[in-house]
Write a protein that holds these residues in place. Structure first.
Motif, short mmCIF file in Angstrom:
data_model
loop_
_atom_site.label_atom_id
_atom_site.label_comp_id
_atom_site.label_asym_id
_atom_site.label_seq_id
_atom_site.Cartn_x
_atom_site.Cartn_y
_atom_site.Cartn_z
N THR A 2 3.19 -1.55 7.78
CA THR A 2 2.03 -1.37 6.92
C THR A 2 0.96 -0.63 7.68
OG1 THR A 2 2.51 -3.42 5.75
CG2 THR A 2 0.28 -2.55 5.56
N SER A 4 -2.66 0.88 8.45
CA SER A 4 -4.06 0.59 8.21
C SER A 4 -4.81 1.91 8.12
CB SER A 4 -4.64 -0.27 9.34
OG SER A 4 -4.54 0.41 10.57
N ARG A 76 2.81 -0.17 -2.88
CA ARG A 76 2.34 -0.10 -1.49
C ARG A 76 3.46 0.36 -0.56
NH1 ARG A 76 -0.26 -5.23 -2.56
NH2 ARG A 76 1.38 -6.27 -1.38
N LYS A 102 -6.50 -4.32 -2.69
CA LYS A 102 -7.29 -4.06 -1.48
C LYS A 102 -6.51 -3.26 -0.44
CE LYS A 102 -10.05 -6.28 2.12
NZ LYS A 102 -9.45 -5.42 3.18
N GLN A 103 -5.23 -3.58 -0.23
CA GLN A 103 -4.44 -2.88 0.77
C GLN A 103 -4.27 -1.41 0.43
OE1 GLN A 103 -0.90 -4.93 2.31
NE2 GLN A 103 -1.60 -6.77 1.24
N ASP A 106 -7.56 0.29 1.13
CA ASP A 106 -7.77 0.48 2.56
C ASP A 106 -7.07 1.73 3.09
OD1 ASP A 106 -9.34 -1.75 2.75
OD2 ASP A 106 -7.74 -3.08 3.47
#
Length: 267
Positions: A2, A4, A76, A102-103, A106
């Motif tokens: 994942t 960021s 995602r 939210k992810q 981001d």
């Protein structure tokens, strides 16, 4: 894996808004403007329609478009995969809930909310899904048959609007406006997207000047993308450095306290 925010070079644009507000049109306007600016062969852009991530259910078949009708986990995963491939300079995700998770937010360089009056959206929705076929050149019987089909479609659309979409706007979609960097209050306005492209231009130029698709340049491509080309703060600062017309900083209804949001108004 994942990712960021800031770990990759791809610019990720999220385009959200209400039903029939112009999200798809906005995505293609942004894509077309970027390709015209940099040349279609020099920039690789991926469009992701959130409708492709609808979960099959009876409510969804009836017209429900609540958050739990979407597979955000798969979205995602796919978004991270496209970023990991180092294949695209720009990834555009558009849909009702592009600003909900939210992810996903981001990962974004720019978060766009296309706002539009409810009556205008309903009118566009009817024109798009009910009145899309012309009556010209048809026989009287064909016109009558078409009108009957339109009546059925209109009844179904209004049922969806009254039973689902109004509540979805009130309960979920309007709240995602708070996650936006830029709000376009008149739908998918080309001039508003020109402002966004101007903000992205400074970020894209160094990447596109030194990257190509050949195998021999893969390492250079990766090195150039390892920096913070997708940095959201950089994009916001670029917008601040542009002329104050036609944008104004600020932008919520609470006495303009949000300094990280851009509100573009045609007036």
């Amino acid at each position: 894996m994942t990712l960021s925010h800031g770990d990759n070079g791809a610019i990720v644009a999220l385009i959200s808004g209400g039903h029939a507000s112009g999200k798809r049109s906005g995505a293609y306007i942004l894509k077309d403007q970027l390709e015209k600016l940099f040349g279609g062969s020099k920039i690789s852009i991926k469009l992701i329609n959130m409708n492709n991530y609808l979960v099959t259910s009876e409510k969804q078949k009836l017209g429900s478009r609540q958050p739990n009708d979407y597979d955000f986990i798969r979205l995602r995963d796919d978004l991270n995969l496209y970023i990991d491939r180092i294949e695209y300079e720009v990834i555009i995700v558009y849909g009702l809930y592009a600003l909900f998770d939210k992810q996903i937010c981001d990962l974004a360089t720019v978060r766009i909310f296309i706002d539009c009056d409810a009556d205008v959206r309903l009118g566009r929705w009817i024109k798009r899904d009910v009145l899309k076929e012309s009556h010209e050149g048809k026989t009287d019987q064909e016109v009558e048959d078409l009108k009957e089909q339109e009546k059925i479609k209109l009844e179904k659309l209004l049922n969806v609007y009254l039973n689902y979409s109004r509540q979805e706007m009130k309960l979920y979609i309007n709240d995602t406006k708070e996650n936006a960097d830029i709000i376009l209050p008149r739908g998918a306005d080309a001039t508003g997207f020109k402002l966004i492209v101007d903000g992205l231009k400074v970020t894209l130029l160094p990447l596109l000047q030194t990257t190509h698709r050949s195998d021999s340049q893969t390492s250079t491509f990766s090195e150039n993308r390892s920096g913070s080309f997708n940095n959201r703060d950089t994009f916001i600062q670029n917008l601040k450095n542009l002329s104050s017309e036609p944008s104004v900083m600020s932008l919520t209804n609470d006495n303009f306290t949000n300094t990280k949001k851009i509100f573009y108004d045609l007036n």
